[in-house]
Structures are given as structure tokens and as C-alpha cells.
Design an enzyme around this catalytic site. Structure first.
Site, PDB file in Angstrom:
ATOM      1  CE  LYS A 263      -3.854  -1.984   2.648  1.00 10.76           C
ATOM      2  NZ  LYS A 263      -4.928  -1.695   1.691  1.00 10.76           N
ATOM      3  NE  ARG A 337     -10.943  -9.769  -2.420  1.00 12.15           N
ATOM      4  CZ  ARG A 337     -11.198  -8.840  -3.348  1.00 12.15           C
ATOM      5  NH1 ARG A 337     -11.446  -9.209  -4.596  1.00 12.15           N
ATOM      6  NH2 ARG A 337     -11.208  -7.564  -3.031  1.00 12.15           N
TER       7      ARG A 337
END
Length: 497
Positions: A263, A337
């Protein structure tokens, strides 16, 4: 927070001894002629107290009123959202005088939903984080009294709201803690402490048990971190064992660097909030232990860090999930996920009535809905309707998003059964479509809380959402089951040693 419920008319509130008195006045004229009702009427007539929810008029030592400081707060149309706006504004203003005891009185009769809205708003406005401060300043307001027309009639609603506040604040507490003060091990210990509450049990699985279960997707995310993963299983049994449970699955990434798909540095500190789904599950179980509704609930929390070292998963790696499906990792920052898909597979052993997963899953949901409503995806219309209604009742709103099969096209890959990301378009939906592959055997809903779980900027901090929504849903379900019992036999879950 010390909450108290009292039967107080505006006439009785004039003699209430407190450091600050907040009067919630909905639009309209009151027939009462007591000192406080007269103050409200005169302020409205003079134009000093507007009808818009949240408008305030501060008074100091008004005649014939015991409280030195009185805040008249407009509650607009008297609806729960207006009551919330009024209380938030009034508590923020009252805190300037550092009051210890605050009384909030409804100038007009209110119902259970209005009282709940006022209590949660008051707690939100007075919350103070202290866990990692060297000289913590406790919340200035120590006691909040709520005056209603008939305290006995609203006692159950009051108790449920107080328990909801306790759950929300537990969720805030753990979500606000930095990653070195909220590791997967620490989060598991917090869950184990909840087992002291009535009807609650907790089991914590470590890396060996997770490996034995075949949770290859969950283990893959954790393998780049020095902190060992934990898989938390909470059980609340308020109904007979044979009644199928509601299963809540909370994403518990205690810190997310993005992995190899790193990130940007800006605001990466906020990735400590990537376990807000897990924190909300803890908060719900904290409240269940106080409210003790007649239903069964299972909480599943896969928790780990998403970090980088020589063992971390790489873009292009193919892993095998607990379901046996293989997954190509195209982006290591789509890790939530991956841990959730194995937890959804694990949920099947409980033969659940419904499963709801809660996750700070996608930035795309923030773009779509901002910080107002959580994204709701559901495979079952009845479940979706119930969650939407619970969101409206609790002022913890969500918005239903699509699950058309066409959205799954982008998840196809030549190298595995499914890829973990599709393109940029519809990112919140394609993430939900990925999860749906692992939740095909039961009614399932997914709450994407990436935009609602915390605030940035000067107000940076966790919101405790969607604890209120989930509790409203569960309590409504318990009431419905009590009225129309329809038990469904559940297989006894197996334990892993």
C-alpha cells in the site's frame, strides 16, 4: 458508562439535580406550562431555538430550574435520526463545562427506538480512547440519566440499549488499538474473556489446527508475518441445541501492509482498522451476554497480519482453500476475501440458518457509498430485507448492492479455479462474488464496512459499526422465533484438537 432510566416529565426535570440538563424538544407546541416547557415555548416563539434537528440554545441558571446549565436541543420531527442529531450536538456542547452528571429528558413522549437512539448517540459523543495513553483522561461524563414519560414501559429497551453501547464500545476499543497492541493473539485473548459471560463459549485454533483443517487461503495470508494466526470460534447458546444458529464471520486482519502489493505510505496507519469486522463480532457477543436472547449465534474470526518477508505470498501464486477450490493470487492486498473464504467453508459444519460476514473489504465500496451506509450483498431476499430493516431501526444503515453473475466473469483465470481480484470496475461487487463461491450452501449476506467502520482526519477513530445493525437483526429474529417457532435441526459441530 453509568446509565440510569427515570420517569421524568418536564415539570419533574426542573427539580432534577445534575451538572447539565439536556431537553430534547421536537417541533410543535407543548400544552404544559411548567418552567422547562415554558422555556422551550418562549425560545421557539423568539426564534432562538430552530426546528432543525441539532439546533441548540444554552441557558445558565434559568429561573425555577435546579440544574445550573440547561441545553435546549431541537429534535426536529422527533424521528430517531433527529433525536441522534440533537443528542450528539448537545453532548458535544455540554462537555465544554466538564459535567459529571448529565440528565437528558424528552419533552414529548418517546418510544423504544427513540430512547435507544438517544442512548447510543450520548455514548458515541462522550467516548474517549485511553488504552495506549501514558496519562489517560477519562470521559468527563460519568453518569447519564434519561427521563421518559414511563420508565417501566421502556425498561427492556433501556437494558438492550445499554448492552448495545457496551458492545459498540468494546468494538471501538479493539479497533482503535494500534497493531502492536492488537495482535491476533491479543484479539483471541479478548474473545476468551467473553466466555465468562452467560451462555458463551470460546475456542481458539492456532496454525497447526488451521493447517489440519486445510485452510490454505487463510494460512497463505498469515505466512509472511512473525505473528501467528488465530481462528476464533465463539458460541452463544440461548436456544435449544437443535435450533440452527446464525453465524457471524468477522474479518480480523490486525494490520494490513498490502503484502507484496504494498500500500502507499500515506494513511497506512489506518490499516490497524482492517480488523473492524472482527471487532464488531466481539461487540455483538459482548452484548448478547447481557441481553441473553433466545437464539443461537456462532462467531467466527479468522485473524492474522498481512505482512512482508521472504515467505509472503506473491502475485501469481496459486493456493488451495479449505473448500478445495484453487485461487490465483493476482493482488496480495486483496487478502481479506482469502481469510473469509475459509471461514465461510468452516461455517458449513454448523448447518446455519443464515451466515453474515462483516469486513472492511474494498476501497471500491467507499467510493460507491462513502461513510454513510455499509454495502450489503445477499443471496437471499428475506435476509437482505431483514438486515435493511435492522439498519433503519438502529440508525446503522446499509444499502443493497447487486450480485449479478455477470460480475464474476472478471474472476476467471487460466491458472486456477478463480482469481482473487477482477478489474477495477465494480470492485466491491466482484469481491462479493468471490465470497459467494464459498457460501453457496446457506442463506448468506456480506457487509462491506470499509467506509463506515472508522473515520479519518481530526475525528479519526472506530465507529463501532455495524454492532447496532447486527444486534437489531438478531433481536428481531429472536422475537420472531418466539412468536413463530420453527426450529431446524443442526448437526453438532466437531471440535479440532
Amino acid at each position: 458508562m453509568d446509565f440510569q432510566l427515570k420517569t421524568l416529565s418536564t415539570a419533574q426535570a426542573a427539580t432534577e439535580k445534575c451538572d447539565a440538563l439536556i431537553v430534547l424538544a421536537a417541533a410543535g407546541n407543548s400544552p404544559s406550562k411548567d418552567p422547562i416547557a415554558t422555556l422551550v415555548a418562549e425560545a421557539r416563539k423568539a426564534g432562538d431555538l430552530g426546528d432543525k434537528a441539532g439546533k441548540l440554545l444554552a441557558l445558565y441558571r434559568p429561573a425555577r430550574v435546579a440544574a445550573a446549565r440547561v441545553l435546549l436541543a431541537s429534535a426536529g420531527d422527533g424521528e430517531p435520526a433527529s433525536v441522534r442529531a440533537a443528542v450528539l450536538a448537545a453532548i458535544a456542547a455540554a462537555k465544554a463545562a466538564d459535567p459529571k452528571r448529565v440528565a437528558i429528558v424528552f419533552a414529548e413522549p418517546t418510544d423504544a427506538v427513540g430512547l435507544r437512539s438517544a442512548m447510543i448517540a450520548a455514548a458515541d459523543a462522550s467516548y474517549v480512547y485511553t488504552a495506549t495513553k501514558s496519562k489517560p483522561e477519562p470521559r468527563s461524563i460519568r453518569q447519564l440519566s434519561f427521563g421518559v414519560a414511563d420508565a417501566a414501559a421502556l425498561r427492556e429497551a433501556f437494558d438492550e440499549a445499554a448492552a448495545t453501547v457496551a458492545g459498540i464500545e468494546l468494538a471501538k476499543e479493539w479497533a482503535n488499538r494500534p497493531g502492536n497492541h492488537c495482535t491476533p493473539t491479543m484479539l483471541a485473548e479478548a474473545a476468551q474473556e467473553l466466555a465468562a459471560l452467560p451462555h458463551l463459549k470460546c475456542e481458539v485454533l492456532g496454525p497447526k489446527e488451521v493447517h489440519k483443517l486445510g485452510m490454505g487461503a487463510f494460512a497463505a495470508v498469515a505466512q509472511g508475518s512473525a505473528e501467528p494466526l488465530r481462528f476464533i470460534v465463539l458460541r452463544y447458546q440461548g436456544a435449544p441445541k437443535e435450533e440452527a444458529p446464525v453465524v457471524l464471520v468477522g474479518k480480523g486482519i490486525t494490520f494490513d501492509t498490502g503484502g507484496v502489493s504494498l500500500k502507499p505510505a500515506a494513511e497506512m496507519d489506518e490499516m490497524k482498522f482492517d480488523m473492524c469486522g472482527a471487532a464488531s463480532v466481539l461487540g455483538v457477543f459482548r452484548a448478547l451476554g447481557d441481553i441473553r436472547p433466545a437464539l443461537n449465534v456462532v462467531g467466527l474470526i479468522p485473524t492474522c497480519e498481512n505482512m512482508n518477508d521472504g515467505r509472503a505470498i506473491k502475485p501469481g501464486d496459486v493456493i488451495t482453500s479449505m473448500s478445495g477450490q484453487t485461487i490465483e493470487i493476482l493482488n496480495t492486498d486483496a487478502e481479506g476475501r482469502l481469510i473469509l473464504c475459509d471461514a465461510l467453508s468452516y461455517a458449513k459444519r454448523f448447518e446455519p440458518a443464515v451466515v453474515v460476514d462483516i469486513a472492511t473489504l474494498t476501497g471500491a465500496c467507499v467510493v460507491a457509498l462513502g461513510g454513510v451506509r455499509s454495502g450489503l450483498f445477499a443471496s437471499d431476499d428475506a435476509l437482505a430485507d431483514a438486515l435493511l430493516a435492522a439498519g433503519e431501526e438502529s440508525q446503522d444503515r446499509c444499502w443493497r448492492m447487486p450480485l449479478d453473475d455477470d460480475y464474476a466473469e472478471g474472476l476467471k483465470t487460466n491458472f486456477a479455479d478463480v482469481a482473487n481480484v477482477a478489474g477495477r470496475a465494480g470492485g466491491a461487487v466482484t469481491a462479493a462474488k468471490f465470497l459467494q463461491r464459498f457460501a453457496g450452501d446457506f442463506p448468506w449476506a456480506h457487509l462491506d464496512i470499509a467506509g463506515t467502520a472508522w473515520k479519518s482526519g481530526a475525528a479519526k477513530g472506530a465507529t463501532g459499526r455495524p454492532v447496532g445493525l447486527l444486534l437489531s437483526y438478531l433481536l428481531a429474529r429472536a422475537r420472531k422465533d418466539a412468536a413463530e417457532p420453527a426450529p431446524r435441526k443442526a448437526r453438532k459441530p466437531s471440535k479440532v484438537r
